[in-house]
Motif scaffolding. Structure first.
Motif, PDB file in Angstrom:
ATOM      1  N   GLY A   5      11.060   9.501   0.446  1.00 54.90           N
ATOM      2  CA  GLY A   5       9.728   8.835  -0.118  1.00 54.90           C
ATOM      3  C   GLY A   5      10.190   7.538  -0.595  1.00 54.90           C
ATOM      4  O   GLY A   5       9.274   6.620  -0.300  1.00 54.90           O
ATOM      5  N   TYR A   6      11.121   7.479  -1.304  1.00 56.05           N
ATOM      6  CA  TYR A   6      11.406   6.042  -2.088  1.00 56.05           C
ATOM      7  C   TYR A   6      12.014   5.165  -0.998  1.00 56.05           C
ATOM      8  O   TYR A   6      11.495   3.984  -0.960  1.00 56.05           O
ATOM      9  N   ARG A   7      12.541   5.605  -0.005  1.00 60.35           N
ATOM     10  CA  ARG A   7      13.171   4.685   1.202  1.00 60.35           C
ATOM     11  C   ARG A   7      11.488   4.283   1.845  1.00 60.35           C
ATOM     12  O   ARG A   7      11.341   3.012   2.224  1.00 60.35           O
ATOM     13  N   VAL A   8      10.683   5.218   2.203  1.00 59.77           N
ATOM     14  CA  VAL A   8       9.470   4.899   2.901  1.00 59.77           C
ATOM     15  C   VAL A   8       8.529   4.067   2.142  1.00 59.77           C
ATOM     16  O   VAL A   8       8.101   2.905   2.560  1.00 59.77           O
ATOM     17  N   MET A   9       8.775   3.919   0.851  1.00 56.28           N
ATOM     18  CA  MET A   9       8.071   2.930  -0.188  1.00 56.28           C
ATOM     19  C   MET A   9       8.775   1.735  -0.072  1.00 56.28           C
ATOM     20  O   MET A   9       8.001   0.528   0.047  1.00 56.28           O
ATOM     21  N   ALA A  10       9.898   1.453  -0.052  1.00 55.03           N
ATOM     22  CA  ALA A  10      10.791   0.252   0.013  1.00 55.03           C
ATOM     23  C   ALA A  10      10.509  -0.459   1.141  1.00 55.03           C
ATOM     24  O   ALA A  10      10.503  -1.638   1.267  1.00 55.03           O
ATOM     25  N   GLU A  11      10.469   0.384   2.192  1.00 56.17           N
ATOM     26  CA  GLU A  11      10.111  -0.395   3.666  1.00 56.17           C
ATOM     27  C   GLU A  11       8.965  -0.880   4.005  1.00 56.17           C
ATOM     28  O   GLU A  11       8.700  -1.588   4.967  1.00 56.17           O
ATOM     29  N   ALA A  12       7.878  -0.329   3.067  1.00 59.85           N
ATOM     30  CA  ALA A  12       6.553  -0.943   3.245  1.00 59.85           C
ATOM     31  C   ALA A  12       6.393  -2.240   2.716  1.00 59.85           C
ATOM     32  O   ALA A  12       5.363  -3.020   2.948  1.00 59.85           O
ATOM     33  N   ILE A  13       7.754  -2.774   1.985  1.00 56.68           N
ATOM     34  CA  ILE A  13       7.192  -4.050   1.188  1.00 56.68           C
ATOM     35  C   ILE A  13       7.464  -4.988   2.357  1.00 56.68           C
ATOM     36  O   ILE A  13       8.551  -5.192   2.619  1.00 56.68           O
ATOM     37  N   ASP A  14       6.474  -6.108   2.215  1.00 51.58           N
ATOM     38  CA  ASP A  14       6.873  -7.320   3.078  1.00 51.58           C
ATOM     39  C   ASP A  14       7.620  -8.121   2.433  1.00 51.58           C
ATOM     40  O   ASP A  14       7.421  -8.671   1.496  1.00 51.58           O
ATOM     41  N   LEU A  15       9.129  -8.276   2.765  1.00 51.38           N
ATOM     42  CA  LEU A  15      10.073  -9.099   2.172  1.00 51.38           C
ATOM     43  C   LEU A  15       9.742 -10.601   1.906  1.00 51.38           C
ATOM     44  O   LEU A  15       9.718 -11.239   0.970  1.00 51.38           O
ATOM     45  N   ALA A  16       8.660 -11.108   3.191  1.00 51.31           N
ATOM     46  CA  ALA A  16       8.219 -12.426   2.871  1.00 51.31           C
ATOM     47  C   ALA A  16       7.234 -12.768   1.590  1.00 51.31           C
ATOM     48  O   ALA A  16       7.201 -13.746   1.169  1.00 51.31           O
ATOM     49  N   ASP A  61       0.853  -1.139  -0.115  1.00 51.13           N
ATOM     50  CA  ASP A  61      -0.036   0.140  -0.069  1.00 51.13           C
ATOM     51  C   ASP A  61       0.732   1.204   0.115  1.00 51.13           C
ATOM     52  O   ASP A  61       0.884   1.772   0.946  1.00 51.13           O
ATOM     53  N   PHE A  62       1.525   1.616  -1.256  1.00 54.81           N
ATOM     54  CA  PHE A  62       2.258   2.897  -1.267  1.00 54.81           C
ATOM     55  C   PHE A  62       1.609   4.123  -0.903  1.00 54.81           C
ATOM     56  O   PHE A  62       1.954   5.086  -0.434  1.00 54.81           O
ATOM     57  N   ASP A  63       0.285   4.073  -1.242  1.00 50.27           N
ATOM     58  CA  ASP A  63      -0.805   5.286  -1.208  1.00 50.27           C
ATOM     59  C   ASP A  63      -0.758   5.577   0.261  1.00 50.27           C
ATOM     60  O   ASP A  63      -0.673   6.678   0.633  1.00 50.27           O
ATOM     61  N   HIS A  64      -0.930   4.463   1.085  1.00 50.94           N
ATOM     62  CA  HIS A  64      -0.967   4.566   2.744  1.00 50.94           C
ATOM     63  C   HIS A  64       0.245   5.227   3.203  1.00 50.94           C
ATOM     64  O   HIS A  64       0.237   6.346   4.025  1.00 50.94           O
ATOM     65  N   VAL A  65       1.545   4.727   2.763  1.00 54.63           N
ATOM     66  CA  VAL A  65       2.492   5.133   3.435  1.00 54.63           C
ATOM     67  C   VAL A  65       2.928   6.386   3.211  1.00 54.63           C
ATOM     68  O   VAL A  65       3.774   7.106   3.939  1.00 54.63           O
ATOM     69  N   LEU A  66       2.739   7.026   1.925  1.00 52.49           N
ATOM     70  CA  LEU A  66       3.237   8.315   1.479  1.00 52.49           C
ATOM     71  C   LEU A  66       2.043   9.365   1.896  1.00 52.49           C
ATOM     72  O   LEU A  66       2.481  10.396   1.921  1.00 52.49           O
ATOM     73  N   ASP A  67       0.947   8.793   2.310  1.00 55.45           N
ATOM     74  CA  ASP A  67      -0.125   9.764   2.816  1.00 55.45           C
ATOM     75  C   ASP A  67      -0.591   9.138   4.225  1.00 55.45           C
ATOM     76  O   ASP A  67      -1.758   9.038   4.417  1.00 55.45           O
ATOM     77  N   ALA A  68       0.342   9.160   5.208  1.00 53.17           N
ATOM     78  CA  ALA A  68       0.174   8.540   6.351  1.00 53.17           C
ATOM     79  C   ALA A  68      -0.897   9.532   7.229  1.00 53.17           C
ATOM     80  O   ALA A  68      -1.616   8.889   8.209  1.00 53.17           O
ATOM     81  N   ASP A  69      -0.940  10.808   7.048  1.00 55.85           N
ATOM     82  CA  ASP A  69      -1.862  11.633   7.794  1.00 55.85           C
ATOM     83  C   ASP A  69      -3.249  11.736   7.003  1.00 55.85           C
ATOM     84  O   ASP A  69      -4.046  12.690   7.432  1.00 55.85           O
ATOM     85  N   GLY A  70      -3.569  11.099   6.165  1.00 54.46           N
ATOM     86  CA  GLY A  70      -4.808  11.145   5.510  1.00 54.46           C
ATOM     87  C   GLY A  70      -5.441  12.191   4.629  1.00 54.46           C
ATOM     88  O   GLY A  70      -6.436  12.461   4.534  1.00 54.46           O
ATOM     89  N   THR A  71      -4.477  13.253   4.326  1.00 52.54           N
ATOM     90  CA  THR A  71      -4.802  14.446   3.533  1.00 52.54           C
ATOM     91  C   THR A  71      -4.993  14.324   1.979  1.00 52.54           C
ATOM     92  O   THR A  71      -5.538  15.179   1.530  1.00 52.54           O
ATOM     93  N   GLY A  72      -4.769  13.085   1.564  1.00 52.76           N
ATOM     94  CA  GLY A  72      -4.866  12.667   0.052  1.00 52.76           C
ATOM     95  C   GLY A  72      -3.554  13.156  -0.847  1.00 52.76           C
ATOM     96  O   GLY A  72      -3.776  13.154  -2.034  1.00 52.76           O
ATOM     97  N   ARG A  73      -2.650  13.755   0.017  1.00 52.93           N
ATOM     98  CA  ARG A  73      -1.354  13.972  -0.850  1.00 52.93           C
ATOM     99  C   ARG A  73      -0.206  13.524  -0.333  1.00 52.93           C
ATOM    100  O   ARG A  73      -0.329  12.988   0.901  1.00 52.93           O
ATOM    101  N   ILE A  74       0.921  13.380  -0.733  1.00 51.48           N
ATOM    102  CA  ILE A  74       2.311  12.976  -0.335  1.00 51.48           C
ATOM    103  C   ILE A  74       2.668  13.883   0.790  1.00 51.48           C
ATOM    104  O   ILE A  74       2.366  15.274   0.518  1.00 51.48           O
ATOM    105  N   GLN A  75       3.118  13.314   1.871  1.00 51.87           N
ATOM    106  CA  GLN A  75       3.575  14.196   2.860  1.00 51.87           C
ATOM    107  C   GLN A  75       4.671  15.200   2.378  1.00 51.87           C
ATOM    108  O   GLN A  75       5.447  14.796   1.747  1.00 51.87           O
ATOM    109  N   ASP A  76       4.870  16.456   3.136  1.00 53.76           N
ATOM    110  CA  ASP A  76       6.047  17.118   2.779  1.00 53.76           C
ATOM    111  C   ASP A  76       7.195  16.532   3.269  1.00 53.76           C
ATOM    112  O   ASP A  76       7.151  15.931   4.304  1.00 53.76           O
ATOM    113  N   GLY A  77       8.345  16.661   2.584  1.00 49.24           N
ATOM    114  CA  GLY A  77       9.453  15.938   2.636  1.00 49.24           C
ATOM    115  C   GLY A  77       9.717  14.321   2.104  1.00 49.24           C
ATOM    116  O   GLY A  77      10.617  13.872   2.008  1.00 49.24           O
TER     117      GLY A  77
END
Length: 380
Positions: A365-376, A336-352
């Motif tokens: 942001g790319y690091r946050v995306m990669a860290e959201a992936i379940d390696l298993a 869920d890349f959408d959720h991790v980039l918009d964790a505060d639910g504003t409908g936009r990518i968080q600043d930073g």
């Protein structure tokens, strides 16, 4: 991609090369004892005459580490001719490599190449020298590069390593500029697939991670500046790659938001893009992958509110597609890349977490995306 001029960044694709050496730097995700390259003339209309080629371990910039330069041969010859719409694979050459090491590949063509099959945005600097310098370890002759140095890769379809310990099947990241890594650090190799590869190594689960993203690419529609449609190139760019076991699909944002094209290309799709059409396109990818016994991971479409291409209609389509990815049960699993980039639910990518344009992630942001992936979940 087919040769094209780009309205955003200068490239050498349309003019091609003549009596010039082209030096390109790539990072391999797995190590080994041998290396070979694949050269593509997929969109060429005439044969490509490659006079010489070499590979070596990168020092810095266009320089190669002393003692590591290797001449590449094709069926035993230092030169080769790649037919129009064809490819050539070099003979393996002994060159020890480590995971995540950079390699420098140099191609020299004495004769005019014609327009070049290429990858438009590599986020790495590519260097050019007049004359034959494909065996020079130093960077003295390589004075020419495109500015700004978003870079492109020309004719180079892939770099393969072999001879290391047996590895699991590869993961392919398939998508548009967000997979391609626009907004990452130039020459920094910190796109989300890069960070994913580093996570796998750190976890003791190393495996090849292949980046099959193309900037401006659409799922449903071919584009002169965005490559063949995702549904058209999926077999070539994903399923036909060596030892593929899993694919992560992040596609559809450009179909939604590129309603007007700055190049003068017809930008409005006919029939208009709808959530149903995009979902049907995703289903076509799922069917193709399953036919090859490849696991398919669906990635939710990332936010783009406040970007130049945002519209309320487009946002509604994105929400519908994401709901299907999350609840439809057709992908084997999801991230869920959408959720991790918009964790505060504003409908936009968080600043930073975006690069400043509210659509392309920053390195953070790319690091946050990669860290959201379940390696298993990447295990086939």
């Amino acid at each position: 991609m087919r040769p094209s001029g780009a309205p955003w960044f200068e490239t050498w694709a349309e003019q091609g090369f003549r009596d010039q050496s082209l030096r390109q730097v790539v990072r391999v995700n797995t190590g080994g004892t041998e290396v070979r390259i694949r050269v593509s003339n997929a969109y060429g209309t005439t044969p490509l005459h490659l006079t010489g080629a070499s590979v070596g371990r990168t020092a810095s910039g266009a320089a190669v580490r002393p003692g590591t330069m290797r001449t590449l041969r094709f069926a035993g010859s230092p030169s080769t001719t790649v037919p129009a719409q064809g490819r050539a694979v070099s003979d393996p050459v002994a060159l020890p490599t480590e995971p995540r090491e950079q390699l420098t590949i140099t191609l020299y063509s004495k004769a005019a190449t014609g327009p070049a099959t290429y990858h438009q945005v590599s986020m790495t600097t590519t260097y050019r020298a007049e004359g034959d310098h494909h065996r020079d370890p130093d960077a003295i002759a390589y004075t020419d590069k495109v500015e700004p140095a978003f870079g492109s890769w020309y004719f180079l379809e892939g770099v393969e390593t072999a001879g290391g310990r047996p590895l699991p099947h590869a993961v392919v990241a398939f998508g548009d500029s967000i997979t391609d890594g626009f907004g990452a650090t130039i020459d920094g190799d910190d796109r989300y697939p890069d960070v994913l590869a580093e996570r796998l190594i750190a976890a003791g689960r190393p495996r090849p991670v292949l980046n099959a993203g193309i900037g401006s690419n659409k799922l449903l529609t071919d584009s002169a500046l965005g490559g063949d449609a995702g549904i058209s190139r999926f077999v070539r760019d994903v399923l036909d790659q060596p030892r593929v076991g899993t694919v992560i699909v992040l596609m559809g944002t450009n179909d939604i938001q590129l309603s007007d094209d700055p190049t003068g290309e017809p930008g409005r799709d006919t029939p208009p893009v709808t959530a149903r059409r995009l979902i049907d396109g995703h289903r076509a990818l799922i069917r193709a992958a399953r036919a090859r016994r490849v696991k398919v991971v669906g990635a939710t479409l990332t936010p783009y509110r406040r970007s130049a291409g945002w519209s309320a209609r487009g946002e509604a389509i994105r929400a519908q597609v994401n709901e299907w990815i999350r609840t439809g049960g057709e992908y084997d699993t999801l991230v869920d890349f959408d959720h991790v980039l918009d964790a505060d639910g504003t409908g936009r990518i968080q600043d930073g977490l975006h690069m400043g344009d509210h659509i392309h992630p920053s390195p953070a942001g790319y690091r946050v995306m990669a860290e959201a992936i379940d390696l298993a979940a990447l295990e086939r």
